[in-house]
Design a protein around this motif. Structure first.
Motif, PDB file in Angstrom:
ATOM      1  N   VAL A  69       0.691  -1.165  -0.018  1.00  0.00           N
ATOM      2  CA  VAL A  69       0.100  -0.017  -0.030  1.00  0.00           C
ATOM      3  C   VAL A  69       0.971   1.407  -0.011  1.00  0.00           C
ATOM      4  N   ASP A  70       0.638   2.149  -1.000  1.00  0.00           N
ATOM      5  CA  ASP A  70       1.253   3.414  -0.775  1.00  0.00           C
ATOM      6  C   ASP A  70       0.233   4.483  -0.038  1.00  0.00           C
ATOM      7  N   TRP A  71       0.886   4.493   1.243  1.00  0.00           N
ATOM      8  CA  TRP A  71       0.042   5.300   2.222  1.00  0.00           C
ATOM      9  C   TRP A  71      -0.400   6.734   2.030  1.00  0.00           C
ATOM     10  N   VAL A  72       0.702   7.288   1.379  1.00  0.00           N
ATOM     11  CA  VAL A  72       0.754   8.776   1.284  1.00  0.00           C
ATOM     12  C   VAL A  72      -0.641   8.822   0.109  1.00  0.00           C
ATOM     13  N   ALA A  73      -0.503   8.127  -1.227  1.00  0.00           N
ATOM     14  CA  ALA A  73      -1.630   7.905  -2.017  1.00  0.00           C
ATOM     15  C   ALA A  73      -2.914   7.292  -1.459  1.00  0.00           C
ATOM     16  N   ALA A  74      -2.952   6.753  -0.688  1.00  0.00           N
ATOM     17  CA  ALA A  74      -4.217   6.174   0.047  1.00  0.00           C
ATOM     18  C   ALA A  74      -4.909   7.083   0.793  1.00  0.00           C
ATOM     19  N   LEU A  75      -4.086   7.867   1.606  1.00  0.00           N
ATOM     20  CA  LEU A  75      -4.684   8.828   2.337  1.00  0.00           C
ATOM     21  C   LEU A  75      -5.140  10.179   1.720  1.00  0.00           C
ATOM     22  N   ALA A  76      -4.580  10.616   0.672  1.00  0.00           N
ATOM     23  CA  ALA A  76      -4.991  11.618  -0.170  1.00  0.00           C
ATOM     24  C   ALA A  76      -6.319  11.285  -0.993  1.00  0.00           C
ATOM     25  N   MET A  77      -6.179  10.022  -1.504  1.00  0.00           N
ATOM     26  CA  MET A  77      -7.348   9.743  -2.191  1.00  0.00           C
ATOM     27  C   MET A  77      -8.530   9.449  -1.264  1.00  0.00           C
ATOM     28  N   GLY A  78      -8.151   9.017  -0.261  1.00  0.00           N
ATOM     29  CA  GLY A  78      -9.234   8.470   0.708  1.00  0.00           C
ATOM     30  C   GLY A  78     -10.109   9.787   1.306  1.00  0.00           C
ATOM     31  N   ILE A  79      -9.175  10.777   1.473  1.00  0.00           N
ATOM     32  CA  ILE A  79     -10.026  12.206   1.641  1.00  0.00           C
ATOM     33  C   ILE A  79     -10.912  12.418   0.961  1.00  0.00           C
ATOM     34  N   GLY A  80     -10.686  12.515  -0.503  1.00  0.00           N
ATOM     35  CA  GLY A  80     -11.435  12.884  -1.646  1.00  0.00           C
ATOM     36  C   GLY A  80     -12.576  11.840  -1.473  1.00  0.00           C
ATOM     37  N   CYS A  81     -12.299  10.422  -1.300  1.00  0.00           N
ATOM     38  CA  CYS A  81     -13.417   9.475  -1.479  1.00  0.00           C
ATOM     39  C   CYS A  81     -14.253   9.742  -0.243  1.00  0.00           C
ATOM     40  N   LEU A  82     -13.897  10.241   0.992  1.00  0.00           N
ATOM     41  CA  LEU A  82     -14.683  10.362   1.922  1.00  0.00           C
ATOM     42  C   LEU A  82     -15.886  11.511   1.779  1.00  0.00           C
ATOM     43  N   LEU A  83     -15.436  12.410   0.870  1.00  0.00           N
ATOM     44  CA  LEU A  83     -16.200  13.439   0.801  1.00  0.00           C
ATOM     45  C   LEU A  83     -17.101  13.245  -0.532  1.00  0.00           C
ATOM     46  N   GLY A  84     -16.529  12.499  -1.255  1.00  0.00           N
ATOM     47  CA  GLY A  84     -17.492  12.100  -2.598  1.00  0.00           C
ATOM     48  C   GLY A  84     -18.573  11.167  -1.934  1.00  0.00           C
ATOM     49  N   GLY A  85     -18.184  10.272  -1.133  1.00  0.00           N
ATOM     50  CA  GLY A  85     -19.278   9.331  -0.718  1.00  0.00           C
ATOM     51  C   GLY A  85     -20.402  10.059   0.158  1.00  0.00           C
ATOM     52  N   TRP A  86     -19.873  11.141   0.690  1.00  0.00           N
ATOM     53  CA  TRP A  86     -20.723  11.853   1.567  1.00  0.00           C
ATOM     54  C   TRP A  86     -21.810  12.429   0.599  1.00  0.00           C
ATOM     55  N   MET A  87     -21.421  13.128  -0.454  1.00  0.00           N
ATOM     56  CA  MET A  87     -22.089  13.770  -1.258  1.00  0.00           C
ATOM     57  C   MET A  87     -23.233  12.912  -2.276  1.00  0.00           C
ATOM     58  N   GLY A  88     -22.729  11.743  -2.308  1.00  0.00           N
ATOM     59  CA  GLY A  88     -23.269  10.650  -3.272  1.00  0.00           C
ATOM     60  C   GLY A  88     -25.053  10.455  -2.998  1.00  0.00           C
ATOM     61  N   PRO A  89     -25.356  10.025  -1.580  1.00  0.00           N
ATOM     62  CA  PRO A  89     -26.676  10.025  -1.423  1.00  0.00           C
ATOM     63  C   PRO A  89     -27.602  10.961  -1.688  1.00  0.00           C
ATOM     64  N   PRO A  90     -27.386  12.264  -1.360  1.00  0.00           N
ATOM     65  CA  PRO A  90     -28.386  13.394  -1.835  1.00  0.00           C
ATOM     66  C   PRO A  90     -28.331  13.583  -3.483  1.00  0.00           C
ATOM     67  N   VAL A  91     -27.405  13.317  -4.060  1.00  0.00           N
ATOM     68  CA  VAL A  91     -27.346  13.242  -5.360  1.00  0.00           C
ATOM     69  C   VAL A  91     -28.310  12.366  -6.501  1.00  0.00           C
ATOM     70  N   VAL A  92     -28.145  11.224  -5.753  1.00  0.00           N
ATOM     71  CA  VAL A  92     -28.962   9.784  -6.369  1.00  0.00           C
ATOM     72  C   VAL A  92     -30.469  10.253  -5.850  1.00  0.00           C
TER      73      VAL A  92
END
Length: 249
Positions: A199-222
Motif C-alpha cells: 500500500v502507498d499510504w500517502v496516496a491512499a490517504l490523499a485519495m481517501g480524503i476525496g473518497c470520503l467527501l465524494g461518498g458523503w455527497m453521493g446519497p443526496p445526488v442519487v
C-alpha cells in the motif's frame, strides 16, 4: 509526491467516489488515476481498495439510517457478514493467485449484470415467481464481494442489478446498499492489504480524503435523480465498462 500531486489524488478520489456511488464505476476513475501518479499495477490495486473504504464510510454516515430503519439493521448485518467473508476471499486471491485469474470472466459478468439492470422490470416478474430470492441474494453478495475484494471494477453495477432483482428495495436504496456492502468487502480486503500488500499510504490517504467527501455527497445526488433514467444510465455505463475490460484484459 508534490503538493500538486496530492491535491490531484484528492480530486480523483472525490470524482471516483461520486461517480462510483451514482454508477458503481468508482475504480474506473480511481485506479487509472493511481497508475497515472506513478504506482505500479499491484500497488495501485491495493491502494485503490484501501482508499475506497472511505467512500463507503462517507455514504453510510450520510444516509445509512435509511437502510436500518425497517428492521433495526438485521438484514444489513446479515448481508454485511456475507460481504465480509467474500471480501476476505477476494483479498487472498489477489495476493496469492495469478493476476489473470478473473481477467477472462469479469467482462462477461459485468455485461450480464448491465443487461439485467436494463431489463430489470421484465426480469423481476420472473424472479417474483417461485425463486428463492434470499438464498440467491446471499450467494450474489458473497460472489460479488469476492470480486470486490480482488479488484472491483464493475462490482457496483453487479450489486445494484442483484439488489434490484432479488430484494424489494427501490433503486436509490439499492445504490446505498451497494455502497455499504462494497465498503465492507473493501474494508476487510484493505486490512489484508495493510498487512501483506504494497500500500502507498500517502496516496491512499490523499485519495481517501476525496473518497470520503465524494461518498458523503453521493446519497443526496442519487435521491434527486429519476429512477428509470438512472437505472438505464447505470446499465449503459456497465456495458461500456464490460467492453473496456474485455479489450484491456
Amino acid at each position: 509526491m508534490t503538493v500538486l500531486s496530492l491535491l490531484g489524488l484528492v480530486a480523483a478520489g472525490f470524482v471516483a467516489a461520486l461517480v462510483g456511488y451514482v454508477t458503481g464505476l468508482a475504480s474506473l476513475v480511481s485506479y487509472p488515476a493511481l497508475l497515472a501518479f506513478g504506482l505500479n499495477p499491484l500497488a495501485a490495486n491495493v491502494t485503490n481498495t484501501v482508499a475506497l473504504v472511505a467512500s463507503g464510510i462517507g455514504s453510510f454516515a450520510k444516509s445509512g439510517r435509511d437502510l436500518t430503519a425497517d428492521d433495526g439493521g438485521r438484514s444489513l448485518i446479515k448481508s454485511a457478514v456475507v460481504a465480509l467473508a467474500g471480501g476476505a476471499v477476494g483479498a487472498a486471491l489477489l495476493l496469492l493467485a495469478p493476476a489473470e485469474a478473473f481477467a477472462y470472466v469479469v467482462p462477461y459478468l459485468v455485461a450480464l449484470a448491465a443487461i439485467a439492470l436494463l431489463l430489470q422490470p421484465y426480469l423481476r416478474q420472473w424472479f417474483d415467481r417461485g425463486v428463492d430470492r434470499p438464498f440467491l441474494w446471499a450467494f450474489a453478495v458473497f460472489a460479488v464481494s469476492i470480486y470486490g475484494g480482488y479488484f472491483g471494477a464493475g462490482a457496483g453495477v453487479v450489486f445494484v442489478a442483484c439488489a434490484m432483482l432479488l430484494t424489494e428495495l427501490p433503486l436509490w436504496k439499492s445504490v446505498l446498499l451497494k455502497s455499504a456492502l462494497l465498503g465492507v468487502a473493501n474494508a476487510v480486503a484493505a486490512v489484508g492489504f495493510m498487512i501483506f500488500g504494497p500500500v502507498d499510504w500517502v496516496a491512499a490517504l490523499a485519495m481517501g480524503i476525496g473518497c470520503l467527501l465524494g461518498g458523503w455527497m453521493g446519497p443526496p445526488v442519487v435521491a434527486r435523480l429519476p429512477a428509470t433514467p438512472l437505472r438505464i444510465a447505470i446499465g449503459i455505463a456497465g456495458l461500456g465498462l464490460a467492453v473496456w475490460l474485455g479489450f484491456s484484459s
